[in-house]
Design a protein around this motif. Structure first.
Motif, PDB file in Angstrom:
ATOM      1  N   ARG A  67       0.807  -1.216   0.000  1.00 33.61           N
ATOM      2  CA  ARG A  67       0.000   0.000   0.000  1.00 33.61           C
ATOM      3  C   ARG A  67       0.843   1.272   0.000  1.00 33.61           C
ATOM      4  NH1 ARG A  67      -3.830  -2.463   3.649  1.00 33.61           N
ATOM      5  NH2 ARG A  67      -2.808  -1.519   5.412  1.00 33.61           N
ATOM      6  N   ILE A  68       2.141   1.128   0.326  1.00 27.30           N
ATOM      7  CA  ILE A  68       2.970   2.324   0.469  1.00 27.30           C
ATOM      8  C   ILE A  68       3.174   2.975  -0.888  1.00 27.30           C
ATOM      9  CG2 ILE A  68       5.211   3.190   1.203  1.00 27.30           C
ATOM     10  CD1 ILE A  68       5.424   0.858   3.076  1.00 27.30           C
ATOM     11  N   GLN A  69       2.869   4.264  -0.967  1.00 29.13           N
ATOM     12  CA  GLN A  69       3.157   5.019  -2.183  1.00 29.13           C
ATOM     13  C   GLN A  69       3.948   6.229  -1.752  1.00 29.13           C
ATOM     14  OE1 GLN A  69      -0.542   5.839  -4.140  1.00 29.13           O
ATOM     15  NE2 GLN A  69      -0.289   4.014  -5.371  1.00 29.13           N
ATOM     16  N   ALA A  70       5.249   6.205  -2.008  1.00 32.24           N
ATOM     17  CA  ALA A  70       6.087   7.315  -1.586  1.00 32.24           C
ATOM     18  C   ALA A  70       7.129   7.553  -2.652  1.00 32.24           C
ATOM     19  CB  ALA A  70       6.752   6.995  -0.250  1.00 32.24           C
ATOM     20  N   ASP A  71       7.728   8.738  -2.615  1.00 34.53           N
ATOM     21  CA  ASP A  71       8.752   8.983  -3.617  1.00 34.53           C
ATOM     22  C   ASP A  71      10.048   8.296  -3.242  1.00 34.53           C
ATOM     23  OD1 ASP A  71       9.193  10.587  -1.473  1.00 34.53           O
ATOM     24  OD2 ASP A  71       9.899  12.305  -2.618  1.00 34.53           O
ATOM     25  N   GLY A  72      10.268   8.098  -1.954  1.00 34.13           N
ATOM     26  CA  GLY A  72      11.519   7.453  -1.603  1.00 34.13           C
ATOM     27  C   GLY A  72      11.495   6.826  -0.234  1.00 34.13           C
ATOM     28  N   ILE A  73      12.238   5.743  -0.061  1.00 34.07           N
ATOM     29  CA  ILE A  73      12.397   5.085   1.231  1.00 34.07           C
ATOM     30  C   ILE A  73      13.886   5.141   1.550  1.00 34.07           C
ATOM     31  CG2 ILE A  73      12.198   2.919   2.494  1.00 34.07           C
ATOM     32  CD1 ILE A  73       9.506   3.987   1.773  1.00 34.07           C
ATOM     33  N   LEU A  74      14.263   5.943   2.517  1.00 34.62           N
ATOM     34  CA  LEU A  74      15.684   6.080   2.816  1.00 34.62           C
ATOM     35  C   LEU A  74      16.118   5.244   4.006  1.00 34.62           C
ATOM     36  CD1 LEU A  74      16.207   9.896   2.280  1.00 34.62           C
ATOM     37  CD2 LEU A  74      16.198   8.041   0.644  1.00 34.62           C
ATOM     38  N   GLU A  75      15.172   4.877   4.854  1.00 37.49           N
ATOM     39  CA  GLU A  75      15.533   4.131   6.059  1.00 37.49           C
ATOM     40  C   GLU A  75      14.344   3.250   6.395  1.00 37.49           C
ATOM     41  OE1 GLU A  75      18.012   3.121   9.323  1.00 37.49           O
ATOM     42  OE2 GLU A  75      15.852   3.201   9.190  1.00 37.49           O
ATOM     43  N   SER A  76      14.593   2.217   7.185  1.00 34.25           N
ATOM     44  CA  SER A  76      13.479   1.340   7.522  1.00 34.25           C
ATOM     45  C   SER A  76      12.412   2.058   8.353  1.00 34.25           C
ATOM     46  CB  SER A  76      13.987   0.104   8.255  1.00 34.25           C
ATOM     47  OG  SER A  76      14.846   0.471   9.286  1.00 34.25           O
ATOM     48  N   VAL A  77      12.791   3.173   8.992  1.00 38.60           N
ATOM     49  CA  VAL A  77      11.795   3.928   9.771  1.00 38.60           C
ATOM     50  C   VAL A  77      10.642   4.389   8.874  1.00 38.60           C
ATOM     51  CG1 VAL A  77      11.423   5.951  11.173  1.00 38.60           C
ATOM     52  CG2 VAL A  77      13.528   4.714  11.376  1.00 38.60           C
ATOM     53  N   TYR A  78      10.972   4.750   7.612  1.00 41.00           N
ATOM     54  CA  TYR A  78       9.922   5.191   6.696  1.00 41.00           C
ATOM     55  C   TYR A  78       8.862   4.090   6.600  1.00 41.00           C
ATOM     56  CZ  TYR A  78      12.913   8.905   4.729  1.00 41.00           C
ATOM     57  OH  TYR A  78      13.675   9.993   4.535  1.00 41.00           O
ATOM     58  N   ILE A  79       9.344   2.861   6.412  1.00 43.36           N
ATOM     59  CA  ILE A  79       8.422   1.735   6.268  1.00 43.36           C
ATOM     60  C   ILE A  79       7.655   1.535   7.560  1.00 43.36           C
ATOM     61  CG2 ILE A  79       8.332  -0.762   5.959  1.00 43.36           C
ATOM     62  CD1 ILE A  79      10.588  -0.478   4.016  1.00 43.36           C
ATOM     63  N   GLU A  80       8.380   1.614   8.672  1.00 36.74           N
ATOM     64  CA  GLU A  80       7.744   1.419   9.975  1.00 36.74           C
ATOM     65  C   GLU A  80       6.571   2.380  10.130  1.00 36.74           C
ATOM     66  OE1 GLU A  80      10.542   1.661  13.143  1.00 36.74           O
ATOM     67  OE2 GLU A  80       9.001   1.581  14.689  1.00 36.74           O
ATOM     68  N   GLU A  81       6.783   3.640   9.780  1.00 37.99           N
ATOM     69  CA  GLU A  81       5.715   4.613   9.988  1.00 37.99           C
ATOM     70  C   GLU A  81       4.552   4.408   9.026  1.00 37.99           C
ATOM     71  OE1 GLU A  81       6.967   8.628  10.360  1.00 37.99           O
ATOM     72  OE2 GLU A  81       8.174   8.176  12.117  1.00 37.99           O
TER      73      GLU A  81
ATOM     74  N   GLY B  25       8.442 -17.374  14.740  1.00 34.12           N
ATOM     75  CA  GLY B  25       7.258 -17.215  13.898  1.00 34.12           C
ATOM     76  C   GLY B  25       6.965 -15.781  13.537  1.00 34.12           C
ATOM     77  N   ARG B  26       7.923 -14.913  13.722  1.00 33.05           N
ATOM     78  CA  ARG B  26       7.691 -13.517  13.346  1.00 33.05           C
ATOM     79  C   ARG B  26       8.187 -13.265  11.930  1.00 33.05           C
ATOM     80  NH1 ARG B  26       6.813 -11.515  18.772  1.00 33.05           N
ATOM     81  NH2 ARG B  26       7.936 -12.913  20.147  1.00 33.05           N
ATOM     82  N   VAL B  27       7.951 -12.079  11.455  1.00 35.40           N
ATOM     83  CA  VAL B  27       8.306 -11.702  10.098  1.00 35.40           C
ATOM     84  C   VAL B  27       9.326 -10.580  10.173  1.00 35.40           C
ATOM     85  CG1 VAL B  27       7.410 -10.768   7.948  1.00 35.40           C
ATOM     86  CG2 VAL B  27       6.017 -12.305   9.285  1.00 35.40           C
ATOM     87  N   ALA B  28      10.361 -10.636   9.334  1.00 35.42           N
ATOM     88  CA  ALA B  28      11.367  -9.571   9.320  1.00 35.42           C
ATOM     89  C   ALA B  28      11.266  -8.812   8.014  1.00 35.42           C
ATOM     90  CB  ALA B  28      12.757 -10.149   9.495  1.00 35.42           C
ATOM     91  N   ILE B  29      11.496  -7.518   8.093  1.00 40.46           N
ATOM     92  CA  ILE B  29      11.474  -6.676   6.899  1.00 40.46           C
ATOM     93  C   ILE B  29      12.846  -6.027   6.779  1.00 40.46           C
ATOM     94  CG2 ILE B  29      10.381  -4.738   5.760  1.00 40.46           C
ATOM     95  CD1 ILE B  29       7.976  -5.251   7.673  1.00 40.46           C
ATOM     96  N   LEU B  30      13.550  -6.340   5.689  1.00 40.89           N
ATOM     97  CA  LEU B  30      14.881  -5.766   5.487  1.00 40.89           C
ATOM     98  C   LEU B  30      14.798  -4.734   4.374  1.00 40.89           C
ATOM     99  CD1 LEU B  30      15.477  -9.173   5.844  1.00 40.89           C
ATOM    100  CD2 LEU B  30      17.601  -8.061   6.443  1.00 40.89           C
ATOM    101  N   THR B  31      15.500  -3.636   4.566  1.00 39.66           N
ATOM    102  CA  THR B  31      15.415  -2.537   3.613  1.00 39.66           C
ATOM    103  C   THR B  31      16.803  -2.245   3.070  1.00 39.66           C
ATOM    104  OG1 THR B  31      13.763  -1.651   5.101  1.00 39.66           O
ATOM    105  CG2 THR B  31      14.476  -0.239   3.303  1.00 39.66           C
ATOM    106  N   GLU B  32      16.883  -2.079   1.762  1.00 37.37           N
ATOM    107  CA  GLU B  32      18.143  -1.680   1.145  1.00 37.37           C
ATOM    108  C   GLU B  32      18.529  -0.308   1.682  1.00 37.37           C
ATOM    109  OE1 GLU B  32      19.767  -3.188  -1.999  1.00 37.37           O
ATOM    110  OE2 GLU B  32      21.319  -1.978  -1.058  1.00 37.37           O
ATOM    111  N   GLY B  33      19.787  -0.156   2.038  1.00 37.95           N
ATOM    112  CA  GLY B  33      20.248   1.146   2.489  1.00 37.95           C
ATOM    113  C   GLY B  33      20.079   1.388   3.965  1.00 37.95           C
ATOM    114  N   SER B  34      19.552   0.387   4.694  1.00 35.79           N
ATOM    115  CA  SER B  34      19.410   0.570   6.127  1.00 35.79           C
ATOM    116  C   SER B  34      19.951  -0.656   6.851  1.00 35.79           C
ATOM    117  CB  SER B  34      17.939   0.767   6.484  1.00 35.79           C
ATOM    118  OG  SER B  34      17.759   0.520   7.855  1.00 35.79           O
ATOM    119  N   PRO B  35      20.826  -0.447   7.801  1.00 33.90           N
ATOM    120  CA  PRO B  35      21.322  -1.602   8.556  1.00 33.90           C
ATOM    121  C   PRO B  35      20.336  -2.063   9.622  1.00 33.90           C
ATOM    122  CG  PRO B  35      22.427   0.364   9.285  1.00 33.90           C
ATOM    123  CD  PRO B  35      21.503   0.790   8.196  1.00 33.90           C
TER     124      PRO B  35
END
Lengths: 510, 368
Positions: free
Chosen positions: A216-230, A259-269
């Motif tokens: 559902r995310i529509q954004a111009d850019g994702i620079l850090e995993s925080v963007y996704i979190e929010e 049994g949890r799910v992890a979300i990894l983001t390019e550009g964020s450790p």
């Protein structure tokens, strides 16, 4: 205004018909050159295959492996002379020594892959282009995670490069059941995001929920995993983190095994883990790497200091302002004498000190390292000491603030300690106006908020507010490994058993 | 993922415990002492009967009409107009009881600690919190009850520190005036204990497979045990003085002095009890809001939560001009009025419903 424009641009993103590749090399080149005009980092390297057919290799300088391009693509192709015998397609397949070469049919695809770092090979008379797997760029080496250090346990941390991070996870969980679905998010950054989970262990509904929220995310850019979190959290108005962020591959793997799910983001450790409960925030990686008795002790201490960190200043204010009778007489006298010169009420004093403590902390964090220590010396020693001597604040208040500061560092998750530190201020105000009653009101409000909070559908207080004896094995205590036979209950159906029962060691078992 | 909103057995037990004892600890010892004197410690036991009746009716009705809250099944059992009237009565009862609850809390806080804080402010602030809880739903009330009940119960353990002050001679002679004063003294406690019927507003949200009976009995046992403990300590510590204190436990906490450090703990006690009162109020508030919305067939009960809150505030002040009236109400009205609504009415409902069921099963059988 800005937000409106962003949303507008994301919606009206041009989606024209893809342009097919032409058989004429010059037309293809011209198209790509017009799209990538003013991109000084795009390199066009024309050459002739076998001295006859013209070809063009396009790549982004710094994103492609220069040596590899010369040695494994251009050199073998230029030397080639059996072109007529086997045809271009077959020859490319045989001669290009790249680990991954995919055929592209449209010019748009070519540009997309080019921007991902793949060198693009175009040939005269060919309707297909090749994207070569020769992307390579400078990246940080794997280092010890700075934010989550441990005395014992693995010392690897995630880096900014997604593929290194996924490989670190794959090195720990070597099973094809570990799935890593990837999505691209961000109109301009087209950030690679990977959803990792173990099939059969993670509840499929949770995985689906995470994926649908990501899509559902529509954004111009994702620079850090925080963007996704929010974008994907359940309650955007909560001060509490509803997803866990970690830079340790072992923490991610432990969560996957639960049994949890992890979300990894390019550009964020920082990887995100969902769903979590409040008690997840009170578990440090090292709890599991040292003796369980000690870990349990530390955990109790942590919960205690969590309370101190939240409540100590407000309790002090409440007692001094409303409930002096609760203090034992001798202590009360010493407290009263230390407050004799202080011109402010306890509330003002507490707010003053807490705010300056927060300012010191933030200043120490942001300043260049060279002057960081100077700030802490001036701030903590000089200001603190002279504030007491000048009679602006009382010595007990300094002790309270210092203790609170230390207590907030007991919370293993930095983000969680931030939210607790912030909630201290409304608590101090409540204590200053309504005493203990106000503090209790604040606690009730907090409990209500926490009870209504969810992390990807899982109640945030699940393990504490829905007590089940089996689950407290990893909440209030850290049970030894041989006794944690079941996974924590998250949502829906899941594979409960994690290890065979009856593995308690004893000398009789030899 | 809606199954997370289901309540578990522990949550159910915590809700019941706080519903009865939220104001019970404040009011019951003094009120019961008026009749029972040194038989105070016995007054909790006759209440078990009422509690079991209320509880049994709640469970029975929820099994007969699964997924329905009380007003809904009252309408189903009694038909439209009588059902509406009885439902209205239940709604008004919940409003009035919530009003009395919050008033007792307010009197306790302003009378003992915040002498200069306006009563309305104290009442309104907790009602606002409870209103937020009710809006969040039954699941949140249950979860927060499970988190808050330990805070509410823990200070009772501190009473053990009173050991040096206890006088066992206050217990003697036991039952000097026979059993009748004890029974009279147990009227108010049994009224309080009949309030476990309110759990029927939560039963539709119970997770499947929870053994209700076991948890109900456990919570009733816990209620009786804690009240017995509190009554016993009141009588052992204060003896004949018990009746003259407004809140006996509060006085008891003033006696605590250990190691010259733990002393004058009554403010601490206040803080802990706010929590219990909050849960109790939230339960009544939820019952009132739910029954109102069922009564008028609203699609979402959340709409009327805050209006109901204002009604509760009105009921807490209206017709209760002073603390003395509240105490008198607890002594003379509540023992009869509360069990009528919380034990007798459900009992009658069970009888009516089972007659209906029998008749219906007779009709549905093909050849009589």
């Amino acid at each position: 205004m800005v937000r409106y424009r962003m949303r507008g641009s994301a919606k009206t993103e041009p989606q024209p018909e893809p342009v097919p590749l032409s058989a004429e090399l010059a037309r293809n080149e011209q198209w790509i050159r017009s799209v990538c005009s003013s991109c000084s980092d795009v390199v066009y390297r024309p050459f002739k295959i076998g001295g006859r057919t013209s070809a063009l290799l396009i790549f982004v300088d710094g994103l492609a492996d220069d040596r590899g391009i010369e040695d494994f693509v251009i050199a073998p192709l230029m030397r080639e002379d059996a072109l007529e015998a086997i045809g271009l397609q077959e020859m490319l397949r045989q001669k290009v020594e790249a680990s991954d070469a995919s055929e592209l049919e449209t010019l748009d695809e070519c540009v997309v892959r080019l921007m991902d770092g793949y060198p693009i090979l175009l040939c005269e008379g060919e309707l297909n282009a090749l994207a070569l797997g020769l992307a390579k760029w400078e990246m940080r080496a794997v280092e010890e995670p700075a934010g989550e250090s441990a005395v014992r346990g693995p010392r690897e941390g995630f880096t900014e490069t997604l593929r290194i991070n996924t490989s670190q996870i794959r090195r720990i969980i070597r099973s094809p059941k570990l799935k890593m679905d990837s999505v691209r998010i961000g109109g301009y950054t087209r950030t690679h995001v990977v959803v990792a989970y173990i099939q059969g262990v993670a509840d499929a509904a949770i995985v689906e929920e995470v994926k649908s929220r990501l899509s559902r995310i529509q954004a111009d850019g994702i620079l850090e995993s925080v963007y996704i979190e929010e974008f994907i959290e359940d309650n955007p108005y909560s001060p509490f983190p509803q997803l866990l962020d970690t830079e340790r591959p072992d923490v991610v793997c432990a969560s996957l095994l639960e049994g949890r799910v992890a979300i990894l983001t390019e550009g964020s450790p920082f990887a995100l883990v969902a769903p979590i409960t409040f008690s997840s925030l009170m578990q440090a990686a090292e709890d599991y790497y040292q003796r369980y008795i000690f870990s349990t002790f530390i955990r109790w201490l942590r919960y205690f200091f969590l309370m101190i960190s939240l409540l100590l200043p407000s309790l002090y204010v409440a007692v001094l302002t409303f409930h002096q009778e609760m203090v034992p007489s001798s202590l009360l006298f010493s407290m009263a004498s230390s407050r004799e010169d202080v011109p402010f009420p306890a509330l003002v004093e507490a707010i003053l000190m807490e705010v300056s403590f927060e300012a010191l902390r933030e200043a120490g964090l942001r300043l260049p390292k060279q002057i960081g220590s100077a700030v802490s010396i001036v701030g903590a020693l000089v200001v603190g000491e002279s504030a007491v001597q000048a009679g602006l604040v009382s010595a007990p208040m300094v002790i309270v603030v210092a203790l609170t500061g230390i207590a907030s560092c007991m919370i293993p998750r930095y983000v969680a300690s931030n939210s607790i530190r912030m909630l201290r201020f409304p608590m101090i105000f409540l204590a200053g106006t309504l005493g203990l009653l106000g503090i209790m009101m604040g606690i009730i409000a907090l409990v209500l908020h926490l009870s209504s909070l969810r992390s990807i559908g899982l109640p945030y207080m699940a393990s504490l507010a829905t007590p089940r004896v089996g689950e407290w094995k990893d909440v209030l205590i850290r049970a030894p490994w041989w006794s944690m036979t079941k996974r924590p209950r998250l949502t829906g159906t899941f594979d409960q058993r994690r290890l065979a029962p009856g593995q308690k060691p004893s000398k009789n078992r030899g | 993922m809606s199954n997370n909103d289901k309540m578990t057995g522990v949550q159910l037990a915590c809700v019941m415990y706080s519903t009865v004892l939220g104001t019970g600890f404040i009011t019951l010892p003094t009120t019961s002492y008026q009749y029972a004197r040194n038989g105070l410690w016995l007054t909790m036991f006759p209440g078990i009967l009422t509690a079991l009746i209320s509880m049994g009716c709640a469970v029975k009705l929820s099994r007969m009409y699964p997924g329905l809250s009380p007003v809904a099944y009252i309408k189903r059992i009694l038909g439209r107009i009588p059902g509406f009237l009885v439902g209205l009565l239940l709604f008004l009862f919940c409003l009035q009881a919530a009003g009395v609850t919050v008033r007792q809390y307010g009197d306790f806080v302003t009378g003992s600690f915040m002498n200069r804080t306006p009563l309305t402010f104290v009442i309104a602030s907790i009602a606002l919190l409870a209103g937020i809880a009710v809006r969040c739903g039954a699941g949140v009330i249950a979860r927060s009850a499970a988190l808050l009940t330990p805070i509410f119960v823990l200070p009772l353990l501190l009473l053990v520190l009173l050991y040096p002050h206890l006088e066992f001679r206050y217990l003697f002679p036991p039952l000097e005036r026979g059993i009748v004063p004890v029974l009279k003294g147990s009227l108010t406690p049994q009224a309080w204990m009949s309030e476990v019927y309110l759990i029927s507003f939560f039963l539709p949200r119970l997770a499947s497979g929870v053994k209700i009976g076991r948890w109900a009995v456990a919570s009733i046992a816990a209620i009786v045990a804690s009240m017995f403990y509190v009554n016993l300590f009141s009588i052992l510590l204060l003896g004949p003085d018990t009746g003259s204190k407004l809140v006996t436990i509060l006085i008891a906490f003033r006696y605590i002095n250990v190691a010259d450090f733990f002393e004058n703990m009554e403010a601490f006690l206040l803080a802990m009890w706010v929590v219990g009162n909050f849960v109790k109020l939230a339960v009544f508030y939820y019952a009132a809001s739910m029954s109102c919305s069922e009564l008028f067939r609203l699609r979402d009960y959340r709409l009327i939560v805050f209006p109901v809150g204002i009604l509760i505030l009105i009921f807490s002040i209206w017709d209760l001009p002073s603390f003395a009236i509240v105490a008198e109400q607890n002594l003379l009205v509540a023992p009869f009025w509360v069990p009528t609504m919380m034990a007798v009415l459900p009992g009658l409902l069970v009888i009516a419903a089972s007659i209906q069921w029998r008749r219906r099963s007779l009709q549905s059988r093909p050849n009589g």
